[in-house]
Design a protein around this motif. Structure first.
Motif, PDB file in Angstrom:
ATOM      1  N   PHE A   1      11.251  16.319   4.981  1.00 36.33           N
ATOM      2  CA  PHE A   1      10.161  15.349   5.090  1.00 36.33           C
ATOM      3  C   PHE A   1      10.435  14.385   6.243  1.00 36.33           C
TER       4      PHE A   1
ATOM      5  N   CYS B   1       8.474  13.907   9.986  1.00 42.81           N
ATOM      6  CA  CYS B   1       8.078  12.629  10.612  1.00 42.81           C
ATOM      7  C   CYS B   1       8.718  12.492  11.989  1.00 42.81           C
TER       8      CYS B   1
ATOM      9  N   ASN C   1       5.127   7.110  12.044  1.00 38.97           N
ATOM     10  CA  ASN C   1       6.122   8.068  11.593  1.00 38.97           C
ATOM     11  C   ASN C   1       7.494   7.425  11.403  1.00 38.97           C
TER      12      ASN C   1
ATOM     13  N   LEU D   1      14.154  16.154   1.168  1.00 41.92           N
ATOM     14  CA  LEU D   1      14.035  14.809   1.703  1.00 41.92           C
ATOM     15  C   LEU D   1      14.213  14.864   3.220  1.00 41.92           C
TER      16      LEU D   1
ATOM     17  N   ALA E   1       5.460  10.423  -4.594  1.00 45.05           N
ATOM     18  CA  ALA E   1       6.220  11.628  -4.888  1.00 45.05           C
ATOM     19  C   ALA E   1       7.707  11.375  -4.694  1.00 45.05           C
ATOM     20  N   VAL E   2       8.013  10.798  -3.566  1.00 49.27           N
ATOM     21  CA  VAL E   2       9.407  10.497  -3.278  1.00 49.27           C
ATOM     22  C   VAL E   2       9.932   9.516  -4.328  1.00 49.27           C
TER      23      VAL E   2
ATOM     24  N   SER F   1       1.262   5.241   0.581  1.00 48.79           N
ATOM     25  CA  SER F   1       0.616   6.439   1.084  1.00 48.79           C
ATOM     26  C   SER F   1       0.685   7.458  -0.040  1.00 48.79           C
ATOM     27  N   GLY F   2      -0.070   8.483   0.068  1.00 45.17           N
ATOM     28  CA  GLY F   2      -0.072   9.502  -0.970  1.00 45.17           C
ATOM     29  C   GLY F   2       1.264  10.188  -1.092  1.00 45.17           C
ATOM     30  N   LEU F   3       2.002  10.136  -0.021  1.00 42.85           N
ATOM     31  CA  LEU F   3       3.272  10.861  -0.034  1.00 42.85           C
ATOM     32  C   LEU F   3       4.325  10.126  -0.845  1.00 42.85           C
TER      33      LEU F   3
ATOM     34  N   ILE G   1       0.843  -1.185   0.000  1.00 42.44           N
ATOM     35  CA  ILE G   1       0.000   0.000   0.000  1.00 42.44           C
ATOM     36  C   ILE G   1       0.881   1.239   0.000  1.00 42.44           C
TER      37      ILE G   1
ATOM     38  N   ASN H   1       8.857   8.927  -7.387  1.00 37.51           N
ATOM     39  CA  ASN H   1       9.069   9.541  -8.698  1.00 37.51           C
ATOM     40  C   ASN H   1      10.371  10.315  -8.732  1.00 37.51           C
ATOM     41  N   LEU H   2      10.554  11.018  -7.673  1.00 41.32           N
ATOM     42  CA  LEU H   2      11.751  11.833  -7.565  1.00 41.32           C
ATOM     43  C   LEU H   2      13.003  10.996  -7.801  1.00 41.32           C
TER      44      LEU H   2
ATOM     45  N   ASP I   1       7.150   5.725   8.062  1.00 37.43           N
ATOM     46  CA  ASP I   1       7.297   6.712   6.984  1.00 37.43           C
ATOM     47  C   ASP I   1       8.753   7.153   6.835  1.00 37.43           C
TER      48      ASP I   1
END
Lengths: 881, 131
Positions: A52, A56, A106, A49, A26-27, A21-23, A19, A29-30, A109
């Motif tokens: 972020f 957390c 956290n 980075l 982004a990471v 997370s929405g975050l 699964i 893809n980066l 994450d």
């Protein structure tokens, strides 16, 4: 040590699977755009980075701090002296799980989802906690109405304590009770459920703040309004009216309707907590029923449950519906002297008319003492000017007592004998001393209206009678002892409900009449003195239950004791002195830890077993892994440890090239590592693994370092510490598991930017977290400081915590102390002030390193705080009482 | 700070409208709907920064709504509201990428702090995405 590239590959693989997370995309893809290669990151990318990760990390630390606060709070309640309800247990359990979850989430994450296993472990522990919190299983009754001939004591869950006892008295003790029937808990359920009242009530209940009695009043009003305006289902209404019709036999009799709550644990008396309605005409029965149900949520009842730790889920209301006895006289009797079990005397109190005046403290009743040979050994006949009688149209009224009866005994010798015999029978049947309500009707028939266990205080062989102390002004010479004991404090007059709301902590309650409403301040008051009232009243039994010394029938208390006067109440002998009487100090009731035997305490104990014990002490142990976590504390401890590792690994990866984490060079007192989020250092020399302190540009960190490196500490570093204290600390170190000793001198971390500082350290024996923002904009500035733990024994820890609290208070911080933890806050001040405070905190961190060992006595608390505040940091020379 | 665009999803109308009006007073741009389906529709039409979801709703519950929202707009930060005793759902929600969860009833001030934190986290994410 994995490389940064490895780390990112791992991160990517995590992000690709399972699964997201929405975050994370982004990471992901980066890093997909820029193939993992540690040499190609721009400083911006790294910075983002890091930010972020840091956000957390910060949330994790925040929850860690809050989790530790919850633990301290629970530990404090487990001492059993403070009162709490089931809502407290639930909310603390929820908070503990919540903050642990937030930490796990956290960390997960932060690490790129390398700790998903911890979710499972958390879930398991949460299930265990749920289990403890789970409701009791009960068999529900099927009847809405039960006549007394069908009721006995075993049916308490269906009909409540009062009904069950009446049935028992009638069917098994064979004593006379009024005719009638019980409206069962099945009826209660059907009424509540058909109106969805449980949901509505739990919504309203959230408004209650136990520390603010006003919220209890307003919420109670709302809830009662809700209940009394709800509709009784037709089936129930029919059943009640049919049962009434049978009882009445078309004679239109009046009934008395009495609350019979479930949860009336025999250990606790619920004296006067719920509504009873006397002389109810047939057309008002349904409304009266609703009012009695609503009294489950009277302010008194809510406060009582809160105070006694009774769960709302465990109470329900059954109602006793009895033929109204138009009594000529009525009263209360105790099968034994409630103040002294060894005195096998039955005490009977009696008033003219209906019973409420015998227990409400409105008039002083006759008092008869009957010894075990059934000889009346004392009869105190009081002057009874008024009585309570039924009104023709329902309800009650007060009428004057005819002159010739005012000083006449309410009971004949024969009636006294019969009652005393009833009392003995009841005591014999129940196997314990009883508290009995009785009534005498106009035909001379005696009825038992209620019998419940008498809660007696065991004062040993007789209670200590105290000598008169002539050295102090005697304000009250002789009152009646309603609850034995000694209390000191300033007097506070209570004449209205408002006075109860304003009642100050630690005062002595002075009132004209005794009232069971005083239960609302029982946990605040040191003693109670009333002009009128009697030792068999409701208030008296509540006072005994809460171990509050109480004198009733003191006659002149309100006249001779003004509000504010310091008094000493000697409720053993019924005397009150002006001022504090040191001779009586030893008589003060020892704390009985009122919570310890309550069901709710046992639930908290059970829950805390899954929250508090810490098994994972040594991060270097092979067992320091998720699968060995047995408590929330274990999880949070592990998450906390790993979070630093994560941040460090990240720092290490980055610092390989970028110079983000440094060891602070030549920094004697601390093994200190610094992580720069940006602008925290004057130059970013990427090749340095350590930096000298003078390269630090972070405003708050510099301020703190100034304090830490204060010259006085440089000098005192090598001084030997005082032996006595030191040995005691050493002993604890040696008795503890070896891993604990290794924590000595653990790393400290400073995470900095130009205006920000997060400083966490384990210095010496204690653990502290400081968080501060320090900028030219005062409204954004703050310092929060938390301090916890230690190696020394509890008393020392506690002293140290208090010393630190005193220091922070003197520094204008807002301070909270919970157990061995201090939380201090200071915010919205100018930059220069923030810097000054940080400097002082730096010195305090050094100062506290040895404080433990010097906390030999109470005086050292004040002494140490004082020495610190005047700038005398040389501990060896200053620790004097 | 820009105005935060917030989506509030809760079937309990009293609670939702009270909360919405209080948040509006604090300068949050609030849209409120009473079901998961409405939330999904709205999130397809408009952009939001933060969504506040009640876990216990009839029809599509908060957890499923969270799943759907994350599919459509992965960058929206989601705060879950739970009643007492539904920590399990909270655990599940956090696993699914919720930013945080708050136990209902909550005080508006506390919730607002959470919303702001979530918003900052979102800005960080966006910055990272742009980088």
């Amino acid at each position: 040590m994995p490389t940064y590239g490895n780390y990112l590959r791992k991160l990517n693989s995590r992000l690709n699977s399972g699964i997201n997370s929405g975050l994370k995309p982004a990471v992901f893809n980066l890093f997909r755009r820029k193939k993992p290669n540690k040499d190609t990151f721009s400083p911006d990318t790294l910075s983002n980075l890091f930010r972020f990760k840091y956000s957390c990390f910060k949330m994790l630390l925040d929850s860690n701090a809050k989790f530790l606060t919850v633990i301290s709070d629970i530990e404090e309640r487990l001492q059993g002296q403070e009162i709490f309800g089931m809502s407290y247990v639930r909310s603390r359990a929820d908070q503990a799980v919540f903050h642990t979850l937030r930490m796990v989430k956290n960390l997960d994450d932060l690490s790129g989802h390398r700790y998903t296993l911890l979710f499972d472990i958390l879930e398991k522990i949460n299930l265990k906690i749920k289990e403890v919190l789970g409701k009791r299983k009960e068999i529900p009754p099927t009847e809405l109405i039960l006549p007394y001939v069908q009721i006995n004591a075993e049916m308490v869950d269906w009909v409540g304590g009062k009904n069950a006892n009446l049935g028992e008295i009638h069917n098994r003790v064979h004593l006379p009770i009024p005719r009638g029937f019980a409206i069962t808990t099945r009826a209660f359920e059907s009424f509540m459920v058909s109106n969805e009242l449980f949901d509505e009530i739990s919504k309203k209940k959230v408004e209650i703040d136990p520390d603010n009695p006003e919220t209890i009043n307003t919420t109670s009003e709302d809830i009662q309004q809700l209940i009394t305006s709800a509709r009784v289902p037709a089936e129930l209404e029919d059943a009640i009216l049919l049962a009434y019709a049978k009882l009445s036999e078309d004679c239109g009799i009046r009934v008395s309707m009495r609350s019979s709550a479930i949860g009336e644990d025999s250990e606790l008396s619920y004296a006067g907590q719920y509504l009873s309605k006397l002389n109810v005409p047939s057309e008002q029965i349904i409304q009266a029923y609703k009012e009695i149900v609503a009294s489950l949520y009277s302010p008194r009842a809510i406060a009582y449950r809160l105070n006694k730790g009774i769960r709302d889920e465990d109470v329900a209301m059954s109602v006793a519906c009895l033929e109204m006895v138009e009594s000529a006289a009525s009263g209360v009797m105790y099968s034994r002297n409630p103040l002294n079990l060894f005195e096998e005397n039955t005490i009977i109190t009696a008033v003219w008319g209906l019973g409420p005046y015998a227990v409400d403290g409105v008039i002083t009743p006759d008092n008869y003492t009957v010894d075990k040979n059934r000889q009346t050994i004392a009869a105190e006949i009081s002057h009874k000017t008024v009585k309570l009688v039924s009104k023709p149209d329902g309800g009650l009224m007060e009428v004057p007592v005819e002159d010739k009866f005012q000083d006449k005994p309410c009971l004949s010798q024969e009636e006294i004998d019969i009652l005393a015999a009833y009392a003995l029978k009841l005591e014999e049947h129940y196997g314990s001393p009883q508290d009995i309500e009785w009534a005498l009707d106009r035909y001379g028939r005696l009825f038992i209206l209620q019998s419940r266990p008498l809660r007696v205080e065991d004062y040993g062989k007789g209670y200590p009678l105290t000598p008169v102390l002539t050295a102090y002004p005697l304000l009250i010479e002789k009152g009646g002892t309603a609850s034995a004991g000694v209390g000191f404090g300033p007097a506070f007059h209570v004449a209205s409900d408002q006075d109860l709301l304003n009642f100050p902590d630690g005062a002595v309650l002075v009132a004209r009449h005794s009232s069971p409403k005083f239960v609302m301040v029982m946990n605040k008051t040191r003693a109670i003195i009333t002009d009128l009232g009697n030792i068999a009243g409701h208030m008296a039994s509540l006072a005994r239950e809460f171990s509050v010394p109480a004198i009733v029938n003191a006659r002149v208390a309100t006249a001779t004791i003004p509000t504010g006067m310091e008094v000493t109440v000697d409720a053993y002998s019924g005397r009150v002195y002006q001022g504090i009487v040191p001779e009586l100090e030893s008589f003060q009731n020892a704390c009985e830890c009122p919570m310890k035997d309550t069901p709710v305490y046992r639930v908290l104990r059970g829950v805390s077993d899954w929250i508090i014990p810490l098994h994972l002490l040594d991060p270097k142990s092979p067992n320091f892994t998720p699968s060995f976590c047995q408590s929330l504390h274990d999880i949070s401890r592990m998450v906390h440890e790993f979070s630093y590792t994560e941040m460090f690994q990240l720092s290490d990866f980055v610092s390989d090239k970028k110079g983000v984490a440094f060891k602070l060079k030549d920094f004697v007192p601390l093994d200190l590592y610094v992580i720069d989020l940006g602008g925290g250092l004057t130059e970013t020399n990427v090749h340095l693994k350590s930096v000298p302190p003078d390269k630090i540009a972070s405003i708050p960190f510099n301020a703190l370092l100034r304090g830490i490196m204060h010259e006085d500490f440089q000098k005192s570093q090598l001084r030997p510490v005082e032996f006595k204290g030191f040995l005691s600390v050493m002993r604890e170190q040696m008795l503890s598991p070896p891993s604990k000793a290794e924590r000595f001198g653990d790393r400290s971390y400073a995470i900095i930017s130009d205006k920000y500082l997060n400083f966490s350290s384990r210095v010496g024996y204690h653990y502290s977290i400081l968080d501060s923002y320090c900028s030219p904009t005062p409204s954004m500035n703050y310092i929060t400081f938390s301090f916890k733990g230690g190696a020394a024994d509890d008393i020392r820890r506690n002293r140290r915590v208090r010393a630190i609290a005193i220091i922070f208070q003197s520094l204008d911080f807002t301070v909270e102390v919970t157990g061995d933890r201090v939380d201090a806050r200071y915010q919205k001040h100018e930059m220069s002030l923030i810097e000054d405070k940080l400097d002082v905190i730096g010195r305090l961190l050094q100062f506290t390193r040895q404080m433990d060992m010097l906390m030999n006595n109470e005086a050292s608390v004040e002494a140490l705080a004082k020495n610190f505040l005047i700038g005398n940091y040389n501990l060896r020379n200053t620790v004097t009482a | 700070m820009e105005t935060i665009r917030l989506l509030l999803v809760d079937d309990e109308e009293d609670f939702r409208t009270t909360l919405a009006s209080r948040l509006k007073k604090r300068n949050v741009d609030v849209a409120d709907v009473g079901s998961g389906n409405e939330a999904i529709e709205l999130i397809r039409e408009r952009s939001f920064d933060v969504a506040v979801l009640d876990i216990k709703m009839p029809g599509m519950d908060g957890i499923e709504t969270l799943r759907q929202i994350k599919k459509i707009a992965p960058l929206v930060e989601v705060i879950l509201l739970t009643g007492h005793g539904s920590v399990e759902a909270g655990i599940e929600g956090m696993r699914l990428g919720a930013y945080d969860y708050v136990v209902k009833p909550c005080n508006v001030k506390d919730l607002l702090v959470k919303v702001e934190d979530a918003y900052i986290r979102k800005l960080l994410e966006e910055a990272q995405q742009r980088a």
